[in-house]
Motif scaffolding. Structure first.
Motif, mmCIF file in Angstrom:
data_model
loop_
_atom_site.group_PDB
_atom_site.id
_atom_site.type_symbol
_atom_site.label_atom_id
_atom_site.label_comp_id
_atom_site.label_asym_id
_atom_site.label_seq_id
_atom_site.Cartn_x
_atom_site.Cartn_y
_atom_site.Cartn_z
ATOM 1 N N ALA A 191 0.832 -1.237 0.044
ATOM 2 C CA ALA A 191 0.053 0.084 0.188
ATOM 3 C C ALA A 191 0.816 1.227 0.110
ATOM 4 O O ALA A 191 0.679 2.116 -0.627
ATOM 5 C CB ALA A 191 -0.936 -0.098 1.118
ATOM 6 N N GLN A 248 1.021 3.714 -3.257
ATOM 7 C CA GLN A 248 0.534 5.236 -2.617
ATOM 8 C C GLN A 248 -1.104 5.065 -2.374
ATOM 9 O O GLN A 248 -1.628 5.887 -2.884
ATOM 10 C CB GLN A 248 1.002 6.300 -3.298
ATOM 11 C CG GLN A 248 2.501 6.447 -3.209
ATOM 12 C CD GLN A 248 2.912 7.598 -3.786
ATOM 13 O OE1 GLN A 248 2.143 8.047 -4.945
ATOM 14 N NE2 GLN A 248 4.010 7.933 -3.946
ATOM 15 N N HIS A 308 -4.341 3.331 0.320
ATOM 16 C CA HIS A 308 -4.816 2.902 1.353
ATOM 17 C C HIS A 308 -4.680 1.211 1.608
ATOM 18 O O HIS A 308 -5.153 0.738 0.398
ATOM 19 C CB HIS A 308 -6.115 3.260 1.907
ATOM 20 C CG HIS A 308 -6.160 2.886 3.437
ATOM 21 N ND1 HIS A 308 -6.915 2.028 3.851
ATOM 22 C CD2 HIS A 308 -6.361 3.677 4.305
ATOM 23 C CE1 HIS A 308 -7.115 2.034 5.133
ATOM 24 N NE2 HIS A 308 -6.797 3.281 5.866
ATOM 25 N N ARG A 361 -6.799 -0.808 2.804
ATOM 26 C CA ARG A 361 -8.099 -1.449 2.343
ATOM 27 C C ARG A 361 -8.274 -1.266 0.821
ATOM 28 O O ARG A 361 -8.988 -2.164 0.254
ATOM 29 C CB ARG A 361 -9.049 -0.607 3.085
ATOM 30 C CG ARG A 361 -10.473 -1.189 3.195
ATOM 31 C CD ARG A 361 -11.613 -0.446 4.220
ATOM 32 N NE ARG A 361 -11.305 1.132 4.265
ATOM 33 C CZ ARG A 361 -10.893 1.952 5.187
ATOM 34 N NH1 ARG A 361 -10.725 1.156 6.291
ATOM 35 N NH2 ARG A 361 -10.744 3.077 5.117
ATOM 36 N N THR A 362 -7.860 -0.189 0.260
ATOM 37 C CA THR A 362 -7.987 -0.112 -1.331
ATOM 38 C C THR A 362 -7.336 -1.236 -2.002
ATOM 39 O O THR A 362 -7.894 -1.936 -3.077
ATOM 40 C CB THR A 362 -7.395 1.327 -1.647
ATOM 41 O OG1 THR A 362 -8.353 2.423 -1.085
ATOM 42 C CG2 THR A 362 -7.564 1.609 -3.197
#
Length: 191
Positions: A168, A172, A174, A176-177
């Motif tokens: 992550a 760059q 999050h 969770r993304t």
């Protein structure tokens, strides 16, 4: 059967006297007020108190329609909720009174126009998106990770043993993304 008035001005330097006088002349038993609050404000303490004070058979009275709602659709929503509670609505300036057949007719015409407007907006939006797709354009936010980056991250996690947090930071985004995109890609790849 009580008549409950509601008055509102948008700025502190405006005066509520005109509305107060009109609501008293309309024989309102109580008048609730919001001073310095826009119709777009979702938290209007005076309106909340007025709505709580209403019982079945009562009537909510406003000086003008725009004092109650920020848009036609919002007005229709509020008056619809009142109607479901057995509460009538009256707007003095526009002469709308849901206690009368004519007042209900005017309000239903307004509701039909608002629904028609929402439908037209929806149809235009759908047609515009379809036309853009036909031209090869895609609307909406761009994915934060490309398919190639998702595949690299998937392999780095499942084969290389790297952590989601490390990747992550590298991409760059999050964590969770990253996790959601990898899960979506995993379903597509059949992993």
């Amino acid at each position: 059967m009580a008549r409950v008035g509601y008055a509102r001005v948008s700025t502190q330097d405006q005066c509520l006297d005109l509305q107060r006088d009109a609501l008293r002349s309309a024989q309102c038993d109580k008048v609730f007020e919001d001073n310095g609050l826009s119709g777009a404000d979702t938290k209007r303490p005076g309106l909340s108190k007025a709505l709580r004070a209403l019982n079945p058979g009562d009537t909510l009275v406003v000086w003008r329609l725009d004092r109650l709602g920020r848009s036609i659709s919002h007005l229709i929503e509020v008056v619809g909720k009142l109607h479901s509670r057995g509460v009538e609505f009256q707007s003095l300036t526009e002469g709308i009174d849901t206690n009368s057949a004519g007042g209900r007719l005017v309000f239903h015409i307004m509701a039909a126009i608002a629904e028609f407007e929402r439908t037209l907006i929806s149809e235009r939006t759908t047609a515009g998106i379809a036309a853009a797709r036909a031209r090869g354009q895609h609307h909406g936010r761009r994915p934060s990770l490309t398919d190639v980056q998702c595949e690299e991250a998937f392999r780095a996690i499942h084969i290389g043993g790297r952590s989601e947090a490390d990747l992550a930071v590298q991409y760059q985004v999050h964590p969770r993304t990253l996790r959601r995109r990898i899960e979506r890609m995993s379903l597509t790849w059949g992993h």
